[in-house]
Design a protein around this motif. Structure first.
Motif, PDB file in Angstrom:
ATOM      1  N   GLU A   9       1.149  -1.298   0.186  1.00  0.00           N
ATOM      2  CA  GLU A   9       0.013   0.576  -0.008  1.00  0.00           C
ATOM      3  C   GLU A   9       1.124   1.580  -0.163  1.00  0.00           C
ATOM      4  O   GLU A   9       0.539   2.386  -0.336  1.00  0.00           O
ATOM      5  CB  GLU A   9      -0.671   0.178   1.172  1.00  0.00           C
ATOM      6  N   HIS A  10       2.036   1.477   0.382  1.00  0.00           N
ATOM      7  CA  HIS A  10       2.503   2.042   1.000  1.00  0.00           C
ATOM      8  C   HIS A  10       3.615   2.639  -0.216  1.00  0.00           C
ATOM      9  O   HIS A  10       3.766   3.646  -0.514  1.00  0.00           O
ATOM     10  CB  HIS A  10       3.613   2.265   2.004  1.00  0.00           C
ATOM     11  N   ALA A  11       3.742   1.777  -1.384  1.00  0.00           N
ATOM     12  CA  ALA A  11       4.421   2.029  -2.241  1.00  0.00           C
ATOM     13  C   ALA A  11       3.751   2.850  -3.410  1.00  0.00           C
ATOM     14  O   ALA A  11       4.090   3.546  -4.069  1.00  0.00           O
ATOM     15  CB  ALA A  11       5.130   0.665  -2.588  1.00  0.00           C
ATOM     16  N   ALA A  12       2.424   2.549  -3.290  1.00  0.00           N
ATOM     17  CA  ALA A  12       1.454   2.656  -4.135  1.00  0.00           C
ATOM     18  C   ALA A  12       1.345   3.613  -4.594  1.00  0.00           C
ATOM     19  O   ALA A  12       0.907   4.964  -5.007  1.00  0.00           O
ATOM     20  CB  ALA A  12       0.071   1.786  -4.567  1.00  0.00           C
ATOM     21  N   PHE A  13       1.749   4.771  -2.953  1.00  0.00           N
ATOM     22  CA  PHE A  13       0.966   5.746  -2.039  1.00  0.00           C
ATOM     23  C   PHE A  13       2.397   6.690  -2.567  1.00  0.00           C
ATOM     24  O   PHE A  13       2.307   7.406  -3.294  1.00  0.00           O
ATOM     25  CB  PHE A  13       0.741   5.925  -0.545  1.00  0.00           C
ATOM     26  N   GLU A  14       3.548   6.086  -2.525  1.00  0.00           N
ATOM     27  CA  GLU A  14       4.078   7.429  -2.913  1.00  0.00           C
ATOM     28  C   GLU A  14       4.784   7.449  -4.431  1.00  0.00           C
ATOM     29  O   GLU A  14       4.992   8.418  -4.693  1.00  0.00           O
ATOM     30  CB  GLU A  14       5.844   5.931  -2.315  1.00  0.00           C
ATOM     31  N   GLU A  15       3.738   6.164  -4.980  1.00  0.00           N
ATOM     32  CA  GLU A  15       4.112   6.704  -6.571  1.00  0.00           C
ATOM     33  C   GLU A  15       3.114   7.641  -6.823  1.00  0.00           C
ATOM     34  O   GLU A  15       3.384   8.555  -7.171  1.00  0.00           O
ATOM     35  CB  GLU A  15       3.247   5.494  -7.443  1.00  0.00           C
ATOM     36  N   LEU A  16       1.662   7.312  -6.186  1.00  0.00           N
ATOM     37  CA  LEU A  16       1.232   8.985  -6.293  1.00  0.00           C
ATOM     38  C   LEU A  16       1.545  10.193  -5.941  1.00  0.00           C
ATOM     39  O   LEU A  16       1.377  11.538  -6.651  1.00  0.00           O
ATOM     40  CB  LEU A  16      -0.229   8.733  -5.158  1.00  0.00           C
ATOM     41  N   LEU A  17       1.900  10.236  -4.582  1.00  0.00           N
ATOM     42  CA  LEU A  17       2.711  11.370  -4.306  1.00  0.00           C
ATOM     43  C   LEU A  17       4.359  11.938  -4.724  1.00  0.00           C
ATOM     44  O   LEU A  17       4.408  12.686  -4.869  1.00  0.00           O
ATOM     45  CB  LEU A  17       2.875  11.180  -2.909  1.00  0.00           C
ATOM     46  N   ALA A  18       4.555  10.724  -6.486  1.00  0.00           N
ATOM     47  CA  ALA A  18       5.682  11.056  -6.398  1.00  0.00           C
ATOM     48  C   ALA A  18       6.140  12.853  -7.051  1.00  0.00           C
ATOM     49  O   ALA A  18       7.383  13.133  -7.024  1.00  0.00           O
ATOM     50  CB  ALA A  18       6.326  10.470  -7.810  1.00  0.00           C
ATOM     51  N   ASP A  19       4.820  13.388  -8.026  1.00  0.00           N
ATOM     52  CA  ASP A  19       5.029  14.770  -8.454  1.00  0.00           C
ATOM     53  C   ASP A  19       4.499  15.452  -7.873  1.00  0.00           C
ATOM     54  O   ASP A  19       4.122  17.557  -8.102  1.00  0.00           O
ATOM     55  CB  ASP A  19       4.080  14.433  -9.736  1.00  0.00           C
ATOM     56  N   PHE A  20       4.002  15.630  -6.569  1.00  0.00           N
ATOM     57  CA  PHE A  20       3.895  16.112  -5.023  1.00  0.00           C
ATOM     58  C   PHE A  20       4.792  16.886  -4.048  1.00  0.00           C
ATOM     59  O   PHE A  20       5.323  16.825  -4.368  1.00  0.00           O
ATOM     60  CB  PHE A  20       2.295  15.363  -4.496  1.00  0.00           C
ATOM     61  N   THR A  21       4.328  18.688  -4.328  1.00  0.00           N
ATOM     62  CA  THR A  21       4.862  19.009  -3.788  1.00  0.00           C
ATOM     63  C   THR A  21       5.039  19.054  -2.577  1.00  0.00           C
ATOM     64  O   THR A  21       4.058  19.298  -1.570  1.00  0.00           O
ATOM     65  CB  THR A  21       4.933  20.671  -4.195  1.00  0.00           C
ATOM     66  N   CYS A  22       5.924  18.664  -1.419  1.00  0.00           N
ATOM     67  CA  CYS A  22       5.299  18.040  -0.083  1.00  0.00           C
ATOM     68  C   CYS A  22       5.843  19.767   1.161  1.00  0.00           C
ATOM     69  O   CYS A  22       7.249  20.234   1.219  1.00  0.00           O
ATOM     70  CB  CYS A  22       6.396  16.908   1.057  1.00  0.00           C
ATOM     71  N   HIS A  23       4.357  20.323   1.240  1.00  0.00           N
ATOM     72  CA  HIS A  23       4.405  20.994   2.137  1.00  0.00           C
ATOM     73  C   HIS A  23       3.654  21.385   3.161  1.00  0.00           C
ATOM     74  O   HIS A  23       2.589  20.889   2.730  1.00  0.00           O
ATOM     75  CB  HIS A  23       5.167  22.209   1.749  1.00  0.00           C
ATOM     76  N   GLY A  24       4.303  22.188   4.183  1.00  0.00           N
ATOM     77  CA  GLY A  24       2.281  22.400   4.985  1.00  0.00           C
ATOM     78  C   GLY A  24       1.942  21.262   6.356  1.00  0.00           C
ATOM     79  O   GLY A  24       3.019  20.936   6.202  1.00  0.00           O
ATOM     80  N   ASP A  25       0.937  21.462   6.653  1.00  0.00           N
ATOM     81  CA  ASP A  25       0.011  20.560   7.225  1.00  0.00           C
ATOM     82  C   ASP A  25      -0.213  19.512   6.594  1.00  0.00           C
ATOM     83  O   ASP A  25      -1.000  19.692   6.003  1.00  0.00           O
ATOM     84  CB  ASP A  25      -1.054  20.892   8.293  1.00  0.00           C
ATOM     85  N   SER A  26      -0.281  18.625   6.905  1.00  0.00           N
ATOM     86  CA  SER A  26      -1.108  16.862   6.725  1.00  0.00           C
ATOM     87  C   SER A  26      -1.854  16.389   7.873  1.00  0.00           C
ATOM     88  O   SER A  26      -1.808  16.832   9.171  1.00  0.00           O
ATOM     89  CB  SER A  26      -0.227  15.472   6.470  1.00  0.00           C
ATOM     90  N   LEU A  27      -2.382  15.350   7.584  1.00  0.00           N
ATOM     91  CA  LEU A  27      -3.708  15.475   8.706  1.00  0.00           C
ATOM     92  C   LEU A  27      -3.408  13.396   8.001  1.00  0.00           C
ATOM     93  O   LEU A  27      -4.294  13.695   7.084  1.00  0.00           O
ATOM     94  CB  LEU A  27      -4.759  15.545   8.590  1.00  0.00           C
ATOM     95  N   ASP A  28      -3.746  12.891   9.107  1.00  0.00           N
ATOM     96  CA  ASP A  28      -4.053  11.097   8.701  1.00  0.00           C
ATOM     97  C   ASP A  28      -5.630  11.134   9.844  1.00  0.00           C
ATOM     98  O   ASP A  28      -5.413  11.571  10.613  1.00  0.00           O
ATOM     99  CB  ASP A  28      -3.072  10.789   8.915  1.00  0.00           C
ATOM    100  N   ILE A  29      -5.969  10.125   8.641  1.00  0.00           N
ATOM    101  CA  ILE A  29      -7.380   9.987   9.945  1.00  0.00           C
ATOM    102  C   ILE A  29      -7.565   8.357   9.783  1.00  0.00           C
ATOM    103  O   ILE A  29      -6.998   7.776   9.147  1.00  0.00           O
ATOM    104  CB  ILE A  29      -8.792  10.031   8.468  1.00  0.00           C
ATOM    105  N   GLY A  30      -7.979   8.902  11.132  1.00  0.00           N
ATOM    106  CA  GLY A  30      -7.735   6.661  11.883  1.00  0.00           C
ATOM    107  C   GLY A  30      -6.479   6.570  11.603  1.00  0.00           C
ATOM    108  O   GLY A  30      -5.821   5.549  11.761  1.00  0.00           O
ATOM    109  N   THR A  31      -5.737   6.880  12.256  1.00  0.00           N
ATOM    110  CA  THR A  31      -4.112   7.038  12.455  1.00  0.00           C
ATOM    111  C   THR A  31      -4.230   6.129  13.171  1.00  0.00           C
ATOM    112  O   THR A  31      -2.870   5.658  12.821  1.00  0.00           O
ATOM    113  CB  THR A  31      -3.706   8.414  12.877  1.00  0.00           C
ATOM    114  N   ALA A  32      -4.121   5.248  14.407  1.00  0.00           N
ATOM    115  CA  ALA A  32      -4.086   3.939  14.168  1.00  0.00           C
ATOM    116  C   ALA A  32      -3.423   4.412  15.288  1.00  0.00           C
ATOM    117  O   ALA A  32      -3.134   4.022  16.339  1.00  0.00           O
ATOM    118  CB  ALA A  32      -4.087   2.264  13.318  1.00  0.00           C
ATOM    119  N   THR A  33      -1.605   3.356  14.827  1.00  0.00           N
ATOM    120  CA  THR A  33      -1.002   3.293  15.318  1.00  0.00           C
ATOM    121  C   THR A  33       0.659   4.468  14.478  1.00  0.00           C
ATOM    122  O   THR A  33       1.121   5.225  15.071  1.00  0.00           O
ATOM    123  CB  THR A  33       0.108   2.002  15.210  1.00  0.00           C
ATOM    124  N   GLY A  34      -0.096   5.508  14.263  1.00  0.00           N
ATOM    125  CA  GLY A  34       1.235   6.638  13.527  1.00  0.00           C
ATOM    126  C   GLY A  34       1.870   6.182  12.055  1.00  0.00           C
ATOM    127  O   GLY A  34       1.871   7.302  11.729  1.00  0.00           O
TER     128      GLY A  34
END
Length: 247
Positions: free
Chosen positions: A27-52
Motif C-alpha cells: 500500500e505504501h509503495a503505491a502511495f509513494e508513486e501517487l505522491l511522486a510529483d506532489f510538492t510536500c509542504h504545510g500540514d498533513s492530517l491522517d484520519i484513523g491514524t491507528a499507530t501513527g
C-alpha cells in the motif's frame, strides 16, 4: 455500525505478521508513486491514524503531521510511537472524522489509509469533512479494500467477524468514485496494490531472497510492474489520489 479494536490489536498491527506487513508495504509503495510529483509542504492530517504509521510517513516527506482517531486506545498508542520517533505527541487528537474540529482548508495533505474509510457507515460525512479541511491546492489519498477483486483477504490480525463486517461495509460503499464525487472530491489518479495472494509473493521469490526485507523489495517491484502493464488487473486495495472539485 463502527468497527472498534482493542489495545492489543493496535500493538499486533504495528509489528504485523509477514502477511500483514507485506500488505502495508505494498500500500505504501503505491502511495509513494501517487505522491511522486506532489510538492510536500504545510500540514498533513491522517484520519484513523491507528499507530501513527502515515503520520510518520508524512513527517518524513516534510509535512507537519497531525493525526486523529476516535479510539482512545489508538490515540494513546500513536502518541507513544510518534513520541519515540521524536514527533510532537500533541498533534494526535481524539476526534471523530465525521465531525472534525479543524478550520476550513487547513491541510495540504489528508490521508485515510488501509481502508479506514470502510470502518463506519459515516463514510460520506467523513469524506465531506475531508473536502472541508483540505486546502484548495491540497490532495487527499484514500485506500479501500476491494473484496470482490481477486483475493480480498483483508488483514490476518483481524478476527473473521471483523473481516466479515469490513466486507459488508466495502460492498455498501460500492464505487468510491461516486462517494468521493458526492463529497466534493475529484479523483485524479488511482493505483491498485496487492495483485496476488500474500503466499504467492513469498513463494515465487523463495529461491532468490533470504531476508524479509528482500521479499518486500521484490514484491514491490512485482506490484509496480503489474500496475505499469495497465492491463486492467485489479488489486486487493485501491488507492485514490483526489483534489477538491473546482466550481
Amino acid at each position: 455500525m463502527k468497527i472498534t479494536y482493542s489495545t492489543s490489536w493496535y500493538k499486533q498491527y504495528e509489528i504485523a505478521s509477514s502477511n500483514d506487513g507485506l500488505k502495508k508495504i505494498l500500500e505504501h509503495a503505491a502511495f509513494e508513486e501517487l505522491l511522486a510529483d506532489f510538492t510536500c509542504h504545510g500540514d498533513s492530517l491522517d484520519i484513523g491514524t491507528a499507530t501513527g504509521r502515515y503520520m510518520r510517513v508524512a513527517d518524513e516527506l516534510g509535512f507537519s503531521a497531525y493525526g486523529i482517531d476516535n479510539s482512545p486506545h489508538a490515540v494513546s498508542i500513536t502518541q507513544e510511537y510518534i513520541g519515540y520517533w521524536g514527533m510532537p505527541t500533541e498533534r494526535v487528537h481524539l476526534m471523530d472524522g465525521a465531525s472534525m474540529g479543524f478550520k476550513n482548508e487547513c491541510f495540504q495533505l489528508v490521508t485515510c489509509m488501509m481502508s479506514t474509510i470502510s470502518h463506519s457507515y459515516d463514510y460520506l460525512a467523513i469524506l465531506t469533512e475531508v473536502s472541508r479541511v483540505l486546502a484548495l491546492d491540497g490532495i487527499f489519498v484514500v485506500s479501500i479494500w476491494q473484496p470482490n477483486t481477486r483475493f480480498g483477504g483483508f488483514l490476518a490480525v483481524n478476527t473473521s467477524d471483523i473481516n466479515n463486517k469490513l466486507k459488508l461495509l466495502c460492498e455498501e460503499i460500492g464505487s468510491l468514485n461516486l462517494v468521493l464525487n458526492a463529497a466534493g472530491l475529484e479523483v485524479i489518479n488511482k493505483k491498485d496494490a496487492i495483485f496476488f495472494d500474500s503466499d504467492f509473493y513469498f513463494s515465487c521469490q523463495s529461491d532468490c531472497c533470504e531476508k524479509m526485507e528482500n521479499y518486500y523489495k521484490e514484491s514491490i517491484i512485482l506490484d509496480q510492474r503489474l500496475r505499469n502493464e495497465n492491463d486492467g488487473q485489479g488489486g486487493e486495495l485501491g488507492i485514490y489520489l483526489c483534489r477538491k472539485q473546482t466550481v
